[in-house]
Design a protein around this motif. Structure first.
Motif, PDB file in Angstrom:
ATOM      1  N   ASP A 278       7.181   7.861   1.109  1.00  0.00           N
ATOM      2  CA  ASP A 278       6.869   6.670   0.318  1.00  0.00           C
ATOM      3  C   ASP A 278       8.062   5.699   0.404  1.00  0.00           C
ATOM      4  OD1 ASP A 278       6.397   4.781  -1.722  1.00  0.00           O
ATOM      5  OD2 ASP A 278       5.244   6.235  -2.880  1.00  0.00           O
ATOM      6  N   PRO A 279       7.853   4.505   0.955  1.00  0.00           N
ATOM      7  CA  PRO A 279       8.988   3.581   1.129  1.00  0.00           C
ATOM      8  C   PRO A 279       9.600   3.136  -0.198  1.00  0.00           C
ATOM      9  CG  PRO A 279       6.916   2.464   1.612  1.00  0.00           C
ATOM     10  CD  PRO A 279       6.596   3.930   1.449  1.00  0.00           C
TER      11      PRO A 279
ATOM     12  N   LYS B  73      20.982 -16.664  -0.572  1.00  0.00           N
ATOM     13  CA  LYS B  73      20.157 -15.540  -1.045  1.00  0.00           C
ATOM     14  C   LYS B  73      19.980 -14.483   0.042  1.00  0.00           C
ATOM     15  CE  LYS B  73      16.160 -18.408  -0.007  1.00  0.00           C
ATOM     16  NZ  LYS B  73      15.016 -19.122  -0.605  1.00  0.00           N
ATOM     17  N   PHE B  74      19.627 -13.270  -0.383  1.00  0.00           N
ATOM     18  CA  PHE B  74      19.564 -12.167   0.558  1.00  0.00           C
ATOM     19  C   PHE B  74      18.394 -11.260   0.187  1.00  0.00           C
ATOM     20  CE2 PHE B  74      20.807  -8.589   3.068  1.00  0.00           C
ATOM     21  CZ  PHE B  74      21.562  -9.129   4.094  1.00  0.00           C
ATOM     22  N   LYS B  75      17.484 -11.071   1.149  1.00  0.00           N
ATOM     23  CA  LYS B  75      16.240 -10.363   0.832  1.00  0.00           C
ATOM     24  C   LYS B  75      16.056  -9.126   1.699  1.00  0.00           C
ATOM     25  CE  LYS B  75      14.121 -14.761  -0.354  1.00  0.00           C
ATOM     26  NZ  LYS B  75      13.071 -15.747  -0.026  1.00  0.00           N
ATOM     27  N   VAL B  76      15.666  -8.042   1.053  1.00  0.00           N
ATOM     28  CA  VAL B  76      15.468  -6.769   1.731  1.00  0.00           C
ATOM     29  C   VAL B  76      14.016  -6.326   1.545  1.00  0.00           C
ATOM     30  CG1 VAL B  76      16.244  -4.367   1.898  1.00  0.00           C
ATOM     31  CG2 VAL B  76      17.859  -6.142   1.185  1.00  0.00           C
ATOM     32  N   ALA B  77      13.381  -5.884   2.628  1.00  0.00           N
ATOM     33  CA  ALA B  77      12.014  -5.375   2.549  1.00  0.00           C
ATOM     34  C   ALA B  77      11.934  -4.016   3.244  1.00  0.00           C
ATOM     35  CB  ALA B  77      11.040  -6.350   3.211  1.00  0.00           C
ATOM     36  N   VAL B  78      11.037  -3.159   2.745  1.00  0.00           N
ATOM     37  CA  VAL B  78      10.925  -1.797   3.257  1.00  0.00           C
ATOM     38  C   VAL B  78       9.473  -1.459   3.572  1.00  0.00           C
ATOM     39  CG1 VAL B  78      11.623   0.599   2.876  1.00  0.00           C
ATOM     40  CG2 VAL B  78      12.683  -1.215   1.516  1.00  0.00           C
ATOM     41  N   THR B  79       9.268  -0.807   4.717  1.00  0.00           N
ATOM     42  CA  THR B  79       7.961  -0.247   5.017  1.00  0.00           C
ATOM     43  C   THR B  79       8.179   1.147   5.595  1.00  0.00           C
ATOM     44  OG1 THR B  79       5.885  -0.535   6.201  1.00  0.00           O
ATOM     45  CG2 THR B  79       7.856  -1.184   7.376  1.00  0.00           C
ATOM     46  N   ALA B  80       7.107   1.936   5.676  1.00  0.00           N
ATOM     47  CA  ALA B  80       7.251   3.265   6.271  1.00  0.00           C
ATOM     48  C   ALA B  80       6.214   3.469   7.365  1.00  0.00           C
ATOM     49  CB  ALA B  80       7.115   4.349   5.199  1.00  0.00           C
TER      50      ALA B  80
ATOM     51  N   PHE C 129       0.829  -1.210   0.000  1.00  0.00           N
ATOM     52  CA  PHE C 129       0.000   0.000   0.000  1.00  0.00           C
ATOM     53  C   PHE C 129       0.866   1.265   0.000  1.00  0.00           C
ATOM     54  CE2 PHE C 129      -3.792  -2.206   2.373  1.00  0.00           C
ATOM     55  CZ  PHE C 129      -4.068  -2.930   1.226  1.00  0.00           C
ATOM     56  N   ALA C 130       2.161   1.119  -0.275  1.00  0.00           N
ATOM     57  CA  ALA C 130       3.082   2.269  -0.231  1.00  0.00           C
ATOM     58  C   ALA C 130       2.557   3.426  -1.079  1.00  0.00           C
ATOM     59  CB  ALA C 130       4.449   1.838  -0.755  1.00  0.00           C
ATOM     60  N   GLY C 131       2.668   4.614  -0.544  1.00  0.00           N
ATOM     61  CA  GLY C 131       2.250   5.793  -1.293  1.00  0.00           C
ATOM     62  C   GLY C 131       0.750   6.038  -1.276  1.00  0.00           C
ATOM     63  N   ALA C 132      -0.017   5.064  -0.804  1.00  0.00           N
ATOM     64  CA  ALA C 132      -1.471   5.219  -0.744  1.00  0.00           C
ATOM     65  C   ALA C 132      -1.962   5.176   0.702  1.00  0.00           C
ATOM     66  CB  ALA C 132      -2.159   4.120  -1.560  1.00  0.00           C
TER      67      ALA C 132
END
Ligand code: SF4
Lengths: 134, 550
Positions: B141-142, B165-172, B131-134
């Motif tokens: 905005d993440p 493997k290497f995983k990155v996640a972003v939230t705000a 839902f980023a930006g909304a």
């Protein structure tokens, strides 16, 4: 035997006559031979007088040499940096970007990856370099 | 939305050409299969049970309608007319031929898409809150951060052959929809005295050894982000275990080294690295920030409407609050009763693209829950959007409910699977075919994995189902109380597993037990479980089975 590959293609080993020594046996003027578990932070003395550092990769797909090379360069090592082992032409771009000058490739792999393939590798600017001016 | 620059386009063209060359070298014998494998993986190409599978990146789950249309076209031209949205906001095509893959990549590159780093031991496609930006309340905005991480990690020369493997996640937001506590690195954008920065979490993960990520930095100023990420990755690349693939993720390094010592190493590396690293190119930053400004939202007054009961049910579950009162976020369920979670046909993709174009400011999102999102819809358009979705079989009113199941591909496609997962999801969904009954049960996340690798996120399901192989027979372990949000929790095992034909009735008994135990309709499954814990559920599960066996 190995084939030296640089950005110029298949070249002769300009350091063929140098003695290769591990850090604990190191004598100034010799080439410094490192493995995949080397700790670049502990090598300041050897690095100050080594015309060549060779890093033997830990095996196909082991990517520690990329970080070791990058760290050596960051610490200011200005001599010749070489990666030795089963490397693919597809890894060449990244190795050069991490500060390596050339690689020493087992003959068997040089046969399957002829010189033309290495010379065709594009060295355009990468994302990281563009972002970090580095 | 981020639009590709000439730089991005040149990069993609070079990578497609490179992969075309790699396929040719594999076919002419220059490359052995062992050597080709990491190269094809880094280009998103897996070898599955029946065929190759191509996993296409959808960075932070954001798509334009032209891109969705291209996915539809690709699925028809080179696959079987559908695609599968995954729990990492990607799309998979299950039936490509090796020799067609370079052409598929060419077609993708026409709309700025690719399959790079969707697999392999590298930094994978970065994900973000869908839902980023909304959503209301974000510090920023993440996706601005996610795009920066995408660029930095793409073809990073140092980190393409990591231990794993290497995983990155972003939230705000505090409210975490991006599961950041179960990623190798989770970033929460926050603001302090008007400055943007991050809380940095490391070492989370699911798989064989689920671990909740730990905060390695409470506050990281935005300008230090890339230097800090490089420090984490460099320490991991040099010290992560390479002797055992199940112990190679950074979560194990954190666990075995201890957070404090690892933090010291990261900070030491960061202190030197940050000093020597140039500032991030301000032109690139400006261009990224520009890409995520709001669309020009329509501000017509909201007209009242009287929805039909079916439309009302849809509004109740599939609508979320937008940062503007006159707009809403619409989640389109890819999980019709009895369907395969995440599968969308080419025709449906085109309907979604049209809706985004006409009513949604040309934006679509894919969620890690395998649904498709129209992030910005004016409330006056909701009825038209609903009607169009209904006509396309996309209006199932079950978002967040018992049939909104996450299921990995399992034995139907996956070479690593030990059990089926899709048919289990389908049968559970059929057991609750009555949408009214689902609404009565309320919020409930069921997540199913077909093996210990946990791609179906079963550890964080309110009800988690893990399909194993016990002496050649499928056996399903149940867990309860998992939670992938800010209240992160790994589910508790209930006890012995269930056979394939027992597991769906067992889930039925769990839900029945919940309905008995809840205080009222407003106490959700998860809250009830937290209050009453395992006992009543165990009784419902095993009491009955033992009685039947006796
Ligand atoms: S959890 Fe296992 S079966 Fe399911 S997709 Fe992942 S690897 Fe395959």
């Amino acid at each position: 035997m190995t084939q030296i590959v640089s950005k110029d293609g298949f070249v002769a080993d300009q350091f063929a006559d140098l003695e290769r020594l591990a850090p604990e046996d190191y004598r100034p003027g010799a080439a410094l031979a490192l493995g995949p578990t080397a700790d670049p932070g502990a090598l300041a003395e050897q690095l100050s007088s080594a015309p060549l550092v060779e890093i033997t990769v830990g095996g196909f797909g082991d990517g520690r040499e990329f970080s070791i090379g990058a760290l050596l360069r960051r610490q200011g090592y200005r001599g010749h940096l070489r990666a030795c082992g089963p490397l693919l032409v597809d890894q060449f771009r990244a190795l050069i970007r991490c500060g390596f000058d050339d690689i020493a490739l087992p003959d068997e792999m040089a046969e399957r990856q002829p010189e033309a393939q290495w010379r065709a590798v594009p060295f355009e600017t990468g994302y990281r370099a563009r972002l970090l001016n580095a | 939305m981020y639009s590709y620059t000439e730089f991005d386009r040149d990069f993609l063209r070079a990578r497609v050409d490179e992969f075309r060359g790699q396929v040719a070298r594999r076919l002419d014998g220059s490359l052995t299969e062992d050597e080709f494998k990491p190269l094809r993986l880094m280009n998103g190409l897996y070898l599955q049970l029946h065929a190759y599978m191509l996993r296409v990146a959808i960075p932070y789950g954001t798509l334009r309608s032209a891109q969705m249309r291209k996915l539809a076209e690709i699925s028809e031209r080179w696959d079987r007319g559908y695609g599968h949205f995954t729990t990492r906001q990607n799309i998979q095509f299950n039936w490509p031929r090796l020799t067609d893959v370079p052409d598929m990549l060419d077609a993708l590159s026409e709309v700025g898409m690719h399959a790079i780093q969707t697999s392999g031991n590298c930094i994978r496609n970065v994900t973000a809150d869908h839902f980023a930006g909304a959503a209301p309340g974000e510090a920023e905005d993440p996706r601005i951060t996610a795009e920066l991480v995408r660029q930095w990690s793409t073809d990073h020369p140092e980190f393409a052959y990591l231990p794993r493997k290497f995983k990155v996640a972003v939230t705000a937001l505090e409210q975490d929809r991006a599961v950041i506590r179960f990623h190798d690195i989770g970033l929460r954008v926050k603001s302090r005295d008007g400055e943007i920065g991050y809380e940095v979490v490391i070492g989370g993960g699911l798989g064989r050894t689920p671990m909740i990520g730990k905060v390695v930095r409470e506050w990281l100023p935005k300008r230090d982000l890339l230097a800090y990420l490089e420090a984490i990755l460099r320490v991991y690349n040099l010290s992560g275990r390479r002797d055992n693939k199940y112990k190679a993720r950074i979560k194990i390094l954190v666990h075995e080294t201890g957070l404090d010592e690892l933090r010291e190493r990261i900070e030491a590396e960061f202190a030197t690295g940050a000093r020597l690293l140039g500032d991030v190119n301000p032109d690139v930053i400006a261009q990224i920030e520009q890409s995520f400004v709001d669309p020009e939202f329509r501000d017509d007054p909201v007209a009242p409407f009287a929805p039909s009961p079916a439309f009302q049910a849809f509004l109740d579950t599939n609508l979320s609050a937008h940062k503007r009162a006159d707009h809403a976020i619409v989640t389109v369920s890819t999980k019709p009763i009895g369907g395969t979670p995440g599968d969308v046909t080419a025709d449906q993709m085109r309907v979604l693209a049209d809706l985004a174009e006409i009513y949604g400011y040309d934006e679509l999102r894919i969620s890690h829950e395998q649904n498709v999102i129209l992030p910005h819809v004016h409330r006056n358009d909701l009825a038209k959007v609903y009607e169009a979705l209904r006509a396309a079989g996309l209006a199932t009113a079950n978002v967040g409910l018992v049939s909104d199941i996450i299921a990995c591909p399992g034995l139907d496609y996956c070479a690593l699977a030990t059990a089926r997962s899709i048919p289990v999801a389908q049968q559970i969904s059929e057991m609750f075919a009555d949408i009214d009954a689902q609404h009565d049960i309320g919020p409930l996340k069921i997540k199913i994995s077909g093996c210990i690798n946990a791609c179906g996120h079963h550890h964080v399901g309110h009800i988690g189902i893990l399909g194993l192989d016990r002496a050649g027979v499928e056996n399903y372990q149940l867990t309860l109380g998992g939670d992938g949000t800010e209240d992160a929790a790994v589910g508790d095992r209930t006890g012995p597993g269930f056979a394939y034909d027992e597991v769906v009735p067992a889930v039925g008994r769990l839900i029945h037990a919940y309905l008995e135990a809840r205080e009222d309709k407003h106490e959700s499954f998860l809250h009830t479980y937290r209050r009453v814990s395992l006992a009543p559920f165990k009784a419902a599960l095993y009491g009955e089975r033992d009685a039947a066996a006796a």
